[in-house]
Structures are given as C-alpha cells and as structure tokens.
Motif scaffolding. Sequence first.
Motif, mmCIF file in Angstrom:
data_model
loop_
_atom_site.group_PDB
_atom_site.id
_atom_site.type_symbol
_atom_site.label_atom_id
_atom_site.label_comp_id
_atom_site.label_asym_id
_atom_site.label_seq_id
_atom_site.Cartn_x
_atom_site.Cartn_y
_atom_site.Cartn_z
ATOM 1 N N ILE A 1 0.835 -1.210 0.000
ATOM 2 C CA ILE A 1 0.000 0.000 0.000
ATOM 3 C C ILE A 1 0.866 1.255 0.000
ATOM 4 C CG2 ILE A 1 -1.778 1.303 1.243
ATOM 5 C CD1 ILE A 1 -2.793 -1.262 0.020
ATOM 6 N N GLU A 2 1.924 1.244 0.830
ATOM 7 C CA GLU A 2 2.798 2.416 0.898
ATOM 8 C C GLU A 2 3.468 2.676 -0.450
ATOM 9 O OE1 GLU A 2 6.784 4.027 3.255
ATOM 10 O OE2 GLU A 2 5.869 2.105 3.823
ATOM 11 N N GLY A 3 3.959 1.609 -1.081
ATOM 12 C CA GLY A 3 4.585 1.758 -2.389
ATOM 13 C C GLY A 3 3.587 2.213 -3.437
ATOM 14 N N CYS A 4 2.376 1.702 -3.331
ATOM 15 C CA CYS A 4 1.307 2.088 -4.253
ATOM 16 C C CYS A 4 0.999 3.579 -4.126
ATOM 17 C CB CYS A 4 0.065 1.247 -3.968
ATOM 18 S SG CYS A 4 -1.314 1.612 -5.054
ATOM 19 N N LEU A 5 0.917 4.051 -2.891
ATOM 20 C CA LEU A 5 0.631 5.474 -2.649
ATOM 21 C C LEU A 5 1.723 6.357 -3.254
ATOM 22 C CD1 LEU A 5 -0.620 5.236 1.045
ATOM 23 C CD2 LEU A 5 -1.947 6.145 -0.861
ATOM 24 N N ASN A 6 2.960 5.971 -3.083
ATOM 25 C CA ASN A 6 4.062 6.764 -3.633
ATOM 26 C C ASN A 6 4.044 6.755 -5.160
ATOM 27 O OD1 ASN A 6 5.276 7.592 -1.173
ATOM 28 N ND2 ASN A 6 6.206 5.577 -0.927
ATOM 29 N N MET A 7 3.733 5.610 -5.757
ATOM 30 C CA MET A 7 3.693 5.512 -7.217
ATOM 31 C C MET A 7 2.563 6.342 -7.810
ATOM 32 S SD MET A 7 4.529 1.470 -7.919
ATOM 33 C CE MET A 7 4.345 1.662 -9.682
ATOM 34 N N VAL A 8 1.382 6.238 -7.198
ATOM 35 C CA VAL A 8 0.224 6.995 -7.700
ATOM 36 C C VAL A 8 0.441 8.489 -7.487
ATOM 37 C CG1 VAL A 8 -2.257 7.383 -7.471
ATOM 38 C CG2 VAL A 8 -1.351 5.067 -7.322
ATOM 39 N N SER A 9 1.055 8.853 -6.360
ATOM 40 C CA SER A 9 1.346 10.262 -6.078
ATOM 41 C C SER A 9 2.257 10.855 -7.146
ATOM 42 C CB SER A 9 2.006 10.392 -4.701
ATOM 43 O OG SER A 9 2.401 11.725 -4.463
ATOM 44 N N ALA A 10 3.245 10.095 -7.581
ATOM 45 C CA ALA A 10 4.186 10.572 -8.601
ATOM 46 C C ALA A 10 3.500 10.778 -9.955
ATOM 47 C CB ALA A 10 5.334 9.581 -8.741
ATOM 48 N N GLN A 11 2.421 10.036 -10.217
ATOM 49 C CA GLN A 11 1.730 10.109 -11.510
ATOM 50 C C GLN A 11 0.538 11.059 -11.500
ATOM 51 O OE1 GLN A 11 0.833 6.113 -13.024
ATOM 52 N NE2 GLN A 11 2.464 5.294 -11.747
ATOM 53 N N THR A 12 0.093 11.487 -10.316
ATOM 54 C CA THR A 12 -1.113 12.313 -10.206
ATOM 55 C C THR A 12 -0.794 13.782 -10.473
ATOM 56 O OG1 THR A 12 -2.058 10.802 -8.565
ATOM 57 C CG2 THR A 12 -2.990 13.014 -8.675
ATOM 58 N N GLU A 13 -1.593 14.412 -11.333
ATOM 59 C CA GLU A 13 -1.394 15.826 -11.665
ATOM 60 C C GLU A 13 -2.172 16.752 -10.738
ATOM 61 O OE1 GLU A 13 -2.299 16.428 -15.751
ATOM 62 O OE2 GLU A 13 -0.709 15.090 -16.481
ATOM 63 N N ASP A 14 -3.297 16.276 -10.201
ATOM 64 C CA ASP A 14 -4.104 17.087 -9.293
ATOM 65 C C ASP A 14 -3.310 17.375 -8.018
ATOM 66 O OD1 ASP A 14 -6.156 17.408 -6.962
ATOM 67 O OD2 ASP A 14 -7.350 17.700 -8.768
ATOM 68 N N LYS A 15 -3.077 18.670 -7.724
ATOM 69 C CA LYS A 15 -2.209 19.055 -6.609
ATOM 70 C C LYS A 15 -2.756 18.609 -5.255
ATOM 71 C CE LYS A 15 -0.212 23.056 -8.985
ATOM 72 N NZ LYS A 15 -0.042 24.536 -8.976
ATOM 73 N N LYS A 16 -4.078 18.704 -5.090
ATOM 74 C CA LYS A 16 -4.680 18.332 -3.804
ATOM 75 C C LYS A 16 -4.556 16.836 -3.555
ATOM 76 C CE LYS A 16 -8.018 22.076 -4.338
ATOM 77 N NZ LYS A 16 -9.412 22.402 -4.677
ATOM 78 N N LEU A 17 -4.851 16.043 -4.579
ATOM 79 C CA LEU A 17 -4.738 14.593 -4.443
ATOM 80 C C LEU A 17 -3.277 14.181 -4.269
ATOM 81 C CD1 LEU A 17 -7.292 13.264 -7.106
ATOM 82 C CD2 LEU A 17 -7.554 13.297 -4.628
ATOM 83 N N LYS A 18 -2.382 14.845 -4.957
ATOM 84 C CA LYS A 18 -0.953 14.535 -4.864
ATOM 85 C C LYS A 18 -0.461 14.750 -3.430
ATOM 86 C CE LYS A 18 3.272 15.409 -7.505
ATOM 87 N NZ LYS A 18 3.159 14.280 -8.401
ATOM 88 N N LYS A 19 -0.844 15.881 -2.838
ATOM 89 C CA LYS A 19 -0.450 16.171 -1.455
ATOM 90 C C LYS A 19 -1.055 15.156 -0.496
ATOM 91 C CE LYS A 19 -0.689 19.836 2.031
ATOM 92 N NZ LYS A 19 -1.209 21.208 2.340
ATOM 93 N N MET A 20 -2.334 14.815 -0.711
ATOM 94 C CA MET A 20 -3.019 13.839 0.140
ATOM 95 C C MET A 20 -2.347 12.474 0.075
ATOM 96 S SD MET A 20 -5.353 11.089 -0.166
ATOM 97 C CE MET A 20 -6.335 11.327 -1.640
ATOM 98 N N LEU A 21 -1.957 12.052 -1.124
ATOM 99 C CA LEU A 21 -1.327 10.747 -1.303
ATOM 100 C C LEU A 21 0.043 10.694 -0.631
ATOM 101 C CD1 LEU A 21 -2.289 10.165 -5.043
ATOM 102 C CD2 LEU A 21 -3.116 8.840 -3.094
ATOM 103 N N SER A 22 0.810 11.776 -0.732
ATOM 104 C CA SER A 22 2.135 11.824 -0.102
ATOM 105 C C SER A 22 2.022 11.747 1.417
ATOM 106 C CB SER A 22 2.871 13.106 -0.509
ATOM 107 O OG SER A 22 3.071 13.154 -1.902
#
Length: 404
Positions: free
Chosen positions: A85-106
């Motif tokens: 899950i942790e690795g998944c969150l980091n991978m999706v965060s790196a690919q997400t363009e939406d700033k709010k979702l990116k911050k939330m995922l990190s």
Amino acid sequence: MITYKYSALSPDGDKVNGVVNAIDEYTAVEKIRADCPIVLKIEPVKKGGIYDILGADIGGKKVDAKALSVMCSQFAVIIGSGISIEGCLNMVSAQTEDKKLKKMLSMSAEDVSQGTSLATAFEKNYPQLPPLFIETVRAGEMSGTLDASFNNLYEYYKRSNLVSQKTKSAMAYPMFVLAVAAVVLVIIMVKVMPTFTSMFKDFGAELPTITVVLIAITNWFQKGWMLIAGIAAVLFIAFKLWTHNEKGRLQWSKLTLKMPTMGKINKLNASQQFSTSMASLIGSGLTVAQALKVTSKCIDNYAIAKEVSSMSEKIETGAALSDVIKSSEFLPDVLKEMTGVGERTGELVKTLQTVGAYYTQETEYATQKMIARLEPTMLVFIAIIAGFIVLAIYLPMFTMYNYM
C-alpha cells in the motif's frame, strides 16, 4: 470534516459529554462507541452567521471526479500486481497531476508507513473526499478486496464524471446565449436608449405607445438599478437562509421533484445515484444497512436522501430491502421492483449495476430533451425582446422622416 457534540454513557454508566470530528454521523457514532458503548444524543455543531451561509460552497475544496476516477484505476492496477500500500501510494502520487490529491497521497503514504489504515489516512489528509470513497476503501481493507473496491470506485466516478460533463456541455450553449443577451440588453438600456430618448424629446411630436413604454422602462432601469440589485440580493439571502435550515431544505428539495421536466430529471438522477452507489458499496463488502447510510450522503436531493437514510434504520431492525424501498415516495417503481428481484435471486449487486446504467442513460436522454426544447424557447424569447426594441426605436424615426 464535521464536528459533532454528543452525550453518551461510559462503560461504568456515567454520563459523558464531548465533541468528535468525523466525515459523517455514522462514523462519529462509531468513534464514540469505541469509548462509550451507549450514545444518547449526537448532533452537528452549528456554525451560525450569514457569512457561513453565503460562503458555504465558495472557495471549497471540491474533489475533481475525473482525477479521482483516474487515481482509483491506478490503485486497482497497482494493488492487483502485489505492490504494498505504501509503495502504491508513492507511485500513484508521482503520476497524479491534481495538486490536492498529490499532497493527500504523499501525506497518506507517511501515515500508512506508521501503521494507519488507508481509509483513515485518506479521511485525515483530505476530509473533503466523498463518504462513498472513504467507506468503500474501508470495506475493501476489512474484506481484503482493496483492488476490487478501487475498481468499483473507478467505474462509479468515471460514470459520474461522464454524466456531469455531458450535462455541462449541453448547458453551455444556452447559458452563453442568455449571458450575451443579458449583456446586450443592459448596454442598450444604459448607453443606447438615453441617446434616442433625448433625440425623441427634441423632436416634440407624439411618440408611438411602444416607444413611450420602452422609454419608461429605460428611465426606470437607470434610476432603479440599485433597487433591483438590492431586491435580488435580499431574495438570494432569504433563499439561502430558508434552504439552510432543515424544514426549508426539505421543502425546497420536494419542490424540485415536482417541477415540470426538472422534477423528472431530478428523480432519474437520484435513482442512478442510488443504484450505482449501492452497487459499489455492497460489492465492496458493506452490509445493506451501512451501504444505505453512505448512499444517503451521495444523493443530491435532500428529500430522497432522508428517505434512504431512514431505510437503513428499518434494515437494522430486520426488514428486507425490497420491503423498505416500497415505502419510498419518490423512487420510481422500476427501481423498487428490480431491487426486490435482485435481492430474491441473490444478484443484488449485478441488478443494481444494470439499473444504474439504465437510469444513467435515461438521465442523459431527459437532459438532452430538455435542452432541445429550451434552445428554441430562448431564441423566440430573445427575438420578441429584440423585435420590441427595434420597433420602439424605428417607428418614431419613420415619423420624423415624414416631417422632414
């Protein structure tokens, strides 16, 4: 996140008062019961003030359904491949363009690495996430089917975004025409008509009735525009105050269901929201009662949402979904019957998905049909106004030419 105040009984029987922050009332009760098994009373803390009412939806952090859909599809694929899950969150965060979702995922990745559940981390770092999203993820974690839960969420938000985009696209042209017509009308009243008015007065002859009426309207508009703006502001504030309280909000939502054409669209939209939300939640492992509570938060119309919320209470007493849904005043008979068929055959999720797809198509068709009727109506209305102004200006000009 909503703040609730509550009264409860501790394990020792002592009365306890306090406050708790939660995404909805159901989650708040669960948090309270962790320490106090019996909840006596719970209600949201009211935030009074007219500024809260006027600014309730202004500047908010509304989640982009398209970005959420893409994120869910990425989660479904990556989790299904066996990555943590942790690795998944980091991978999706790196690919997400939406700033709010990116911050939330990190931030969620850090919380998950410290032992926090994924749903709790999402809820903590982005309180504006929809209840359906949070509860579906939580159910997926508990049942061990997180990839399937994210896949259900992907399908749900993809469909929701598609319906929303089609509606916005259909409404874009009529709204543009109305806006242009309003601007042109204001310019004519404020800039053009005063010039013609002074010219007609200098002419001195008797003016046609239609011209006199237009001049009177122009003079009234120039002198009373502040009054018009003031009345509009008062009506807007009164409407917000009325719909902000329980009784007014319920009355307005019922009224929107009885409006010609729009009432049908609102019912169809609520039906597709009910069907798709229930299918996604039950398919992710929630009980019918829990799914109904979360679904009530996903339905736009407040009257129908209250009906759905009351259904969950009846389900908890042992009633069947097919029985409680029949008491609905607003949900269509087809939905009621199909829900009963799905429950009896053990194919409730599949049936609700089919019904949801049907009502999604019906909502789109009804919206397009309304727009198709609205466009010529608007053009005729604008043509009548334009014709009135042209006649009012040109009739006295013809009279002037006869005297020259």
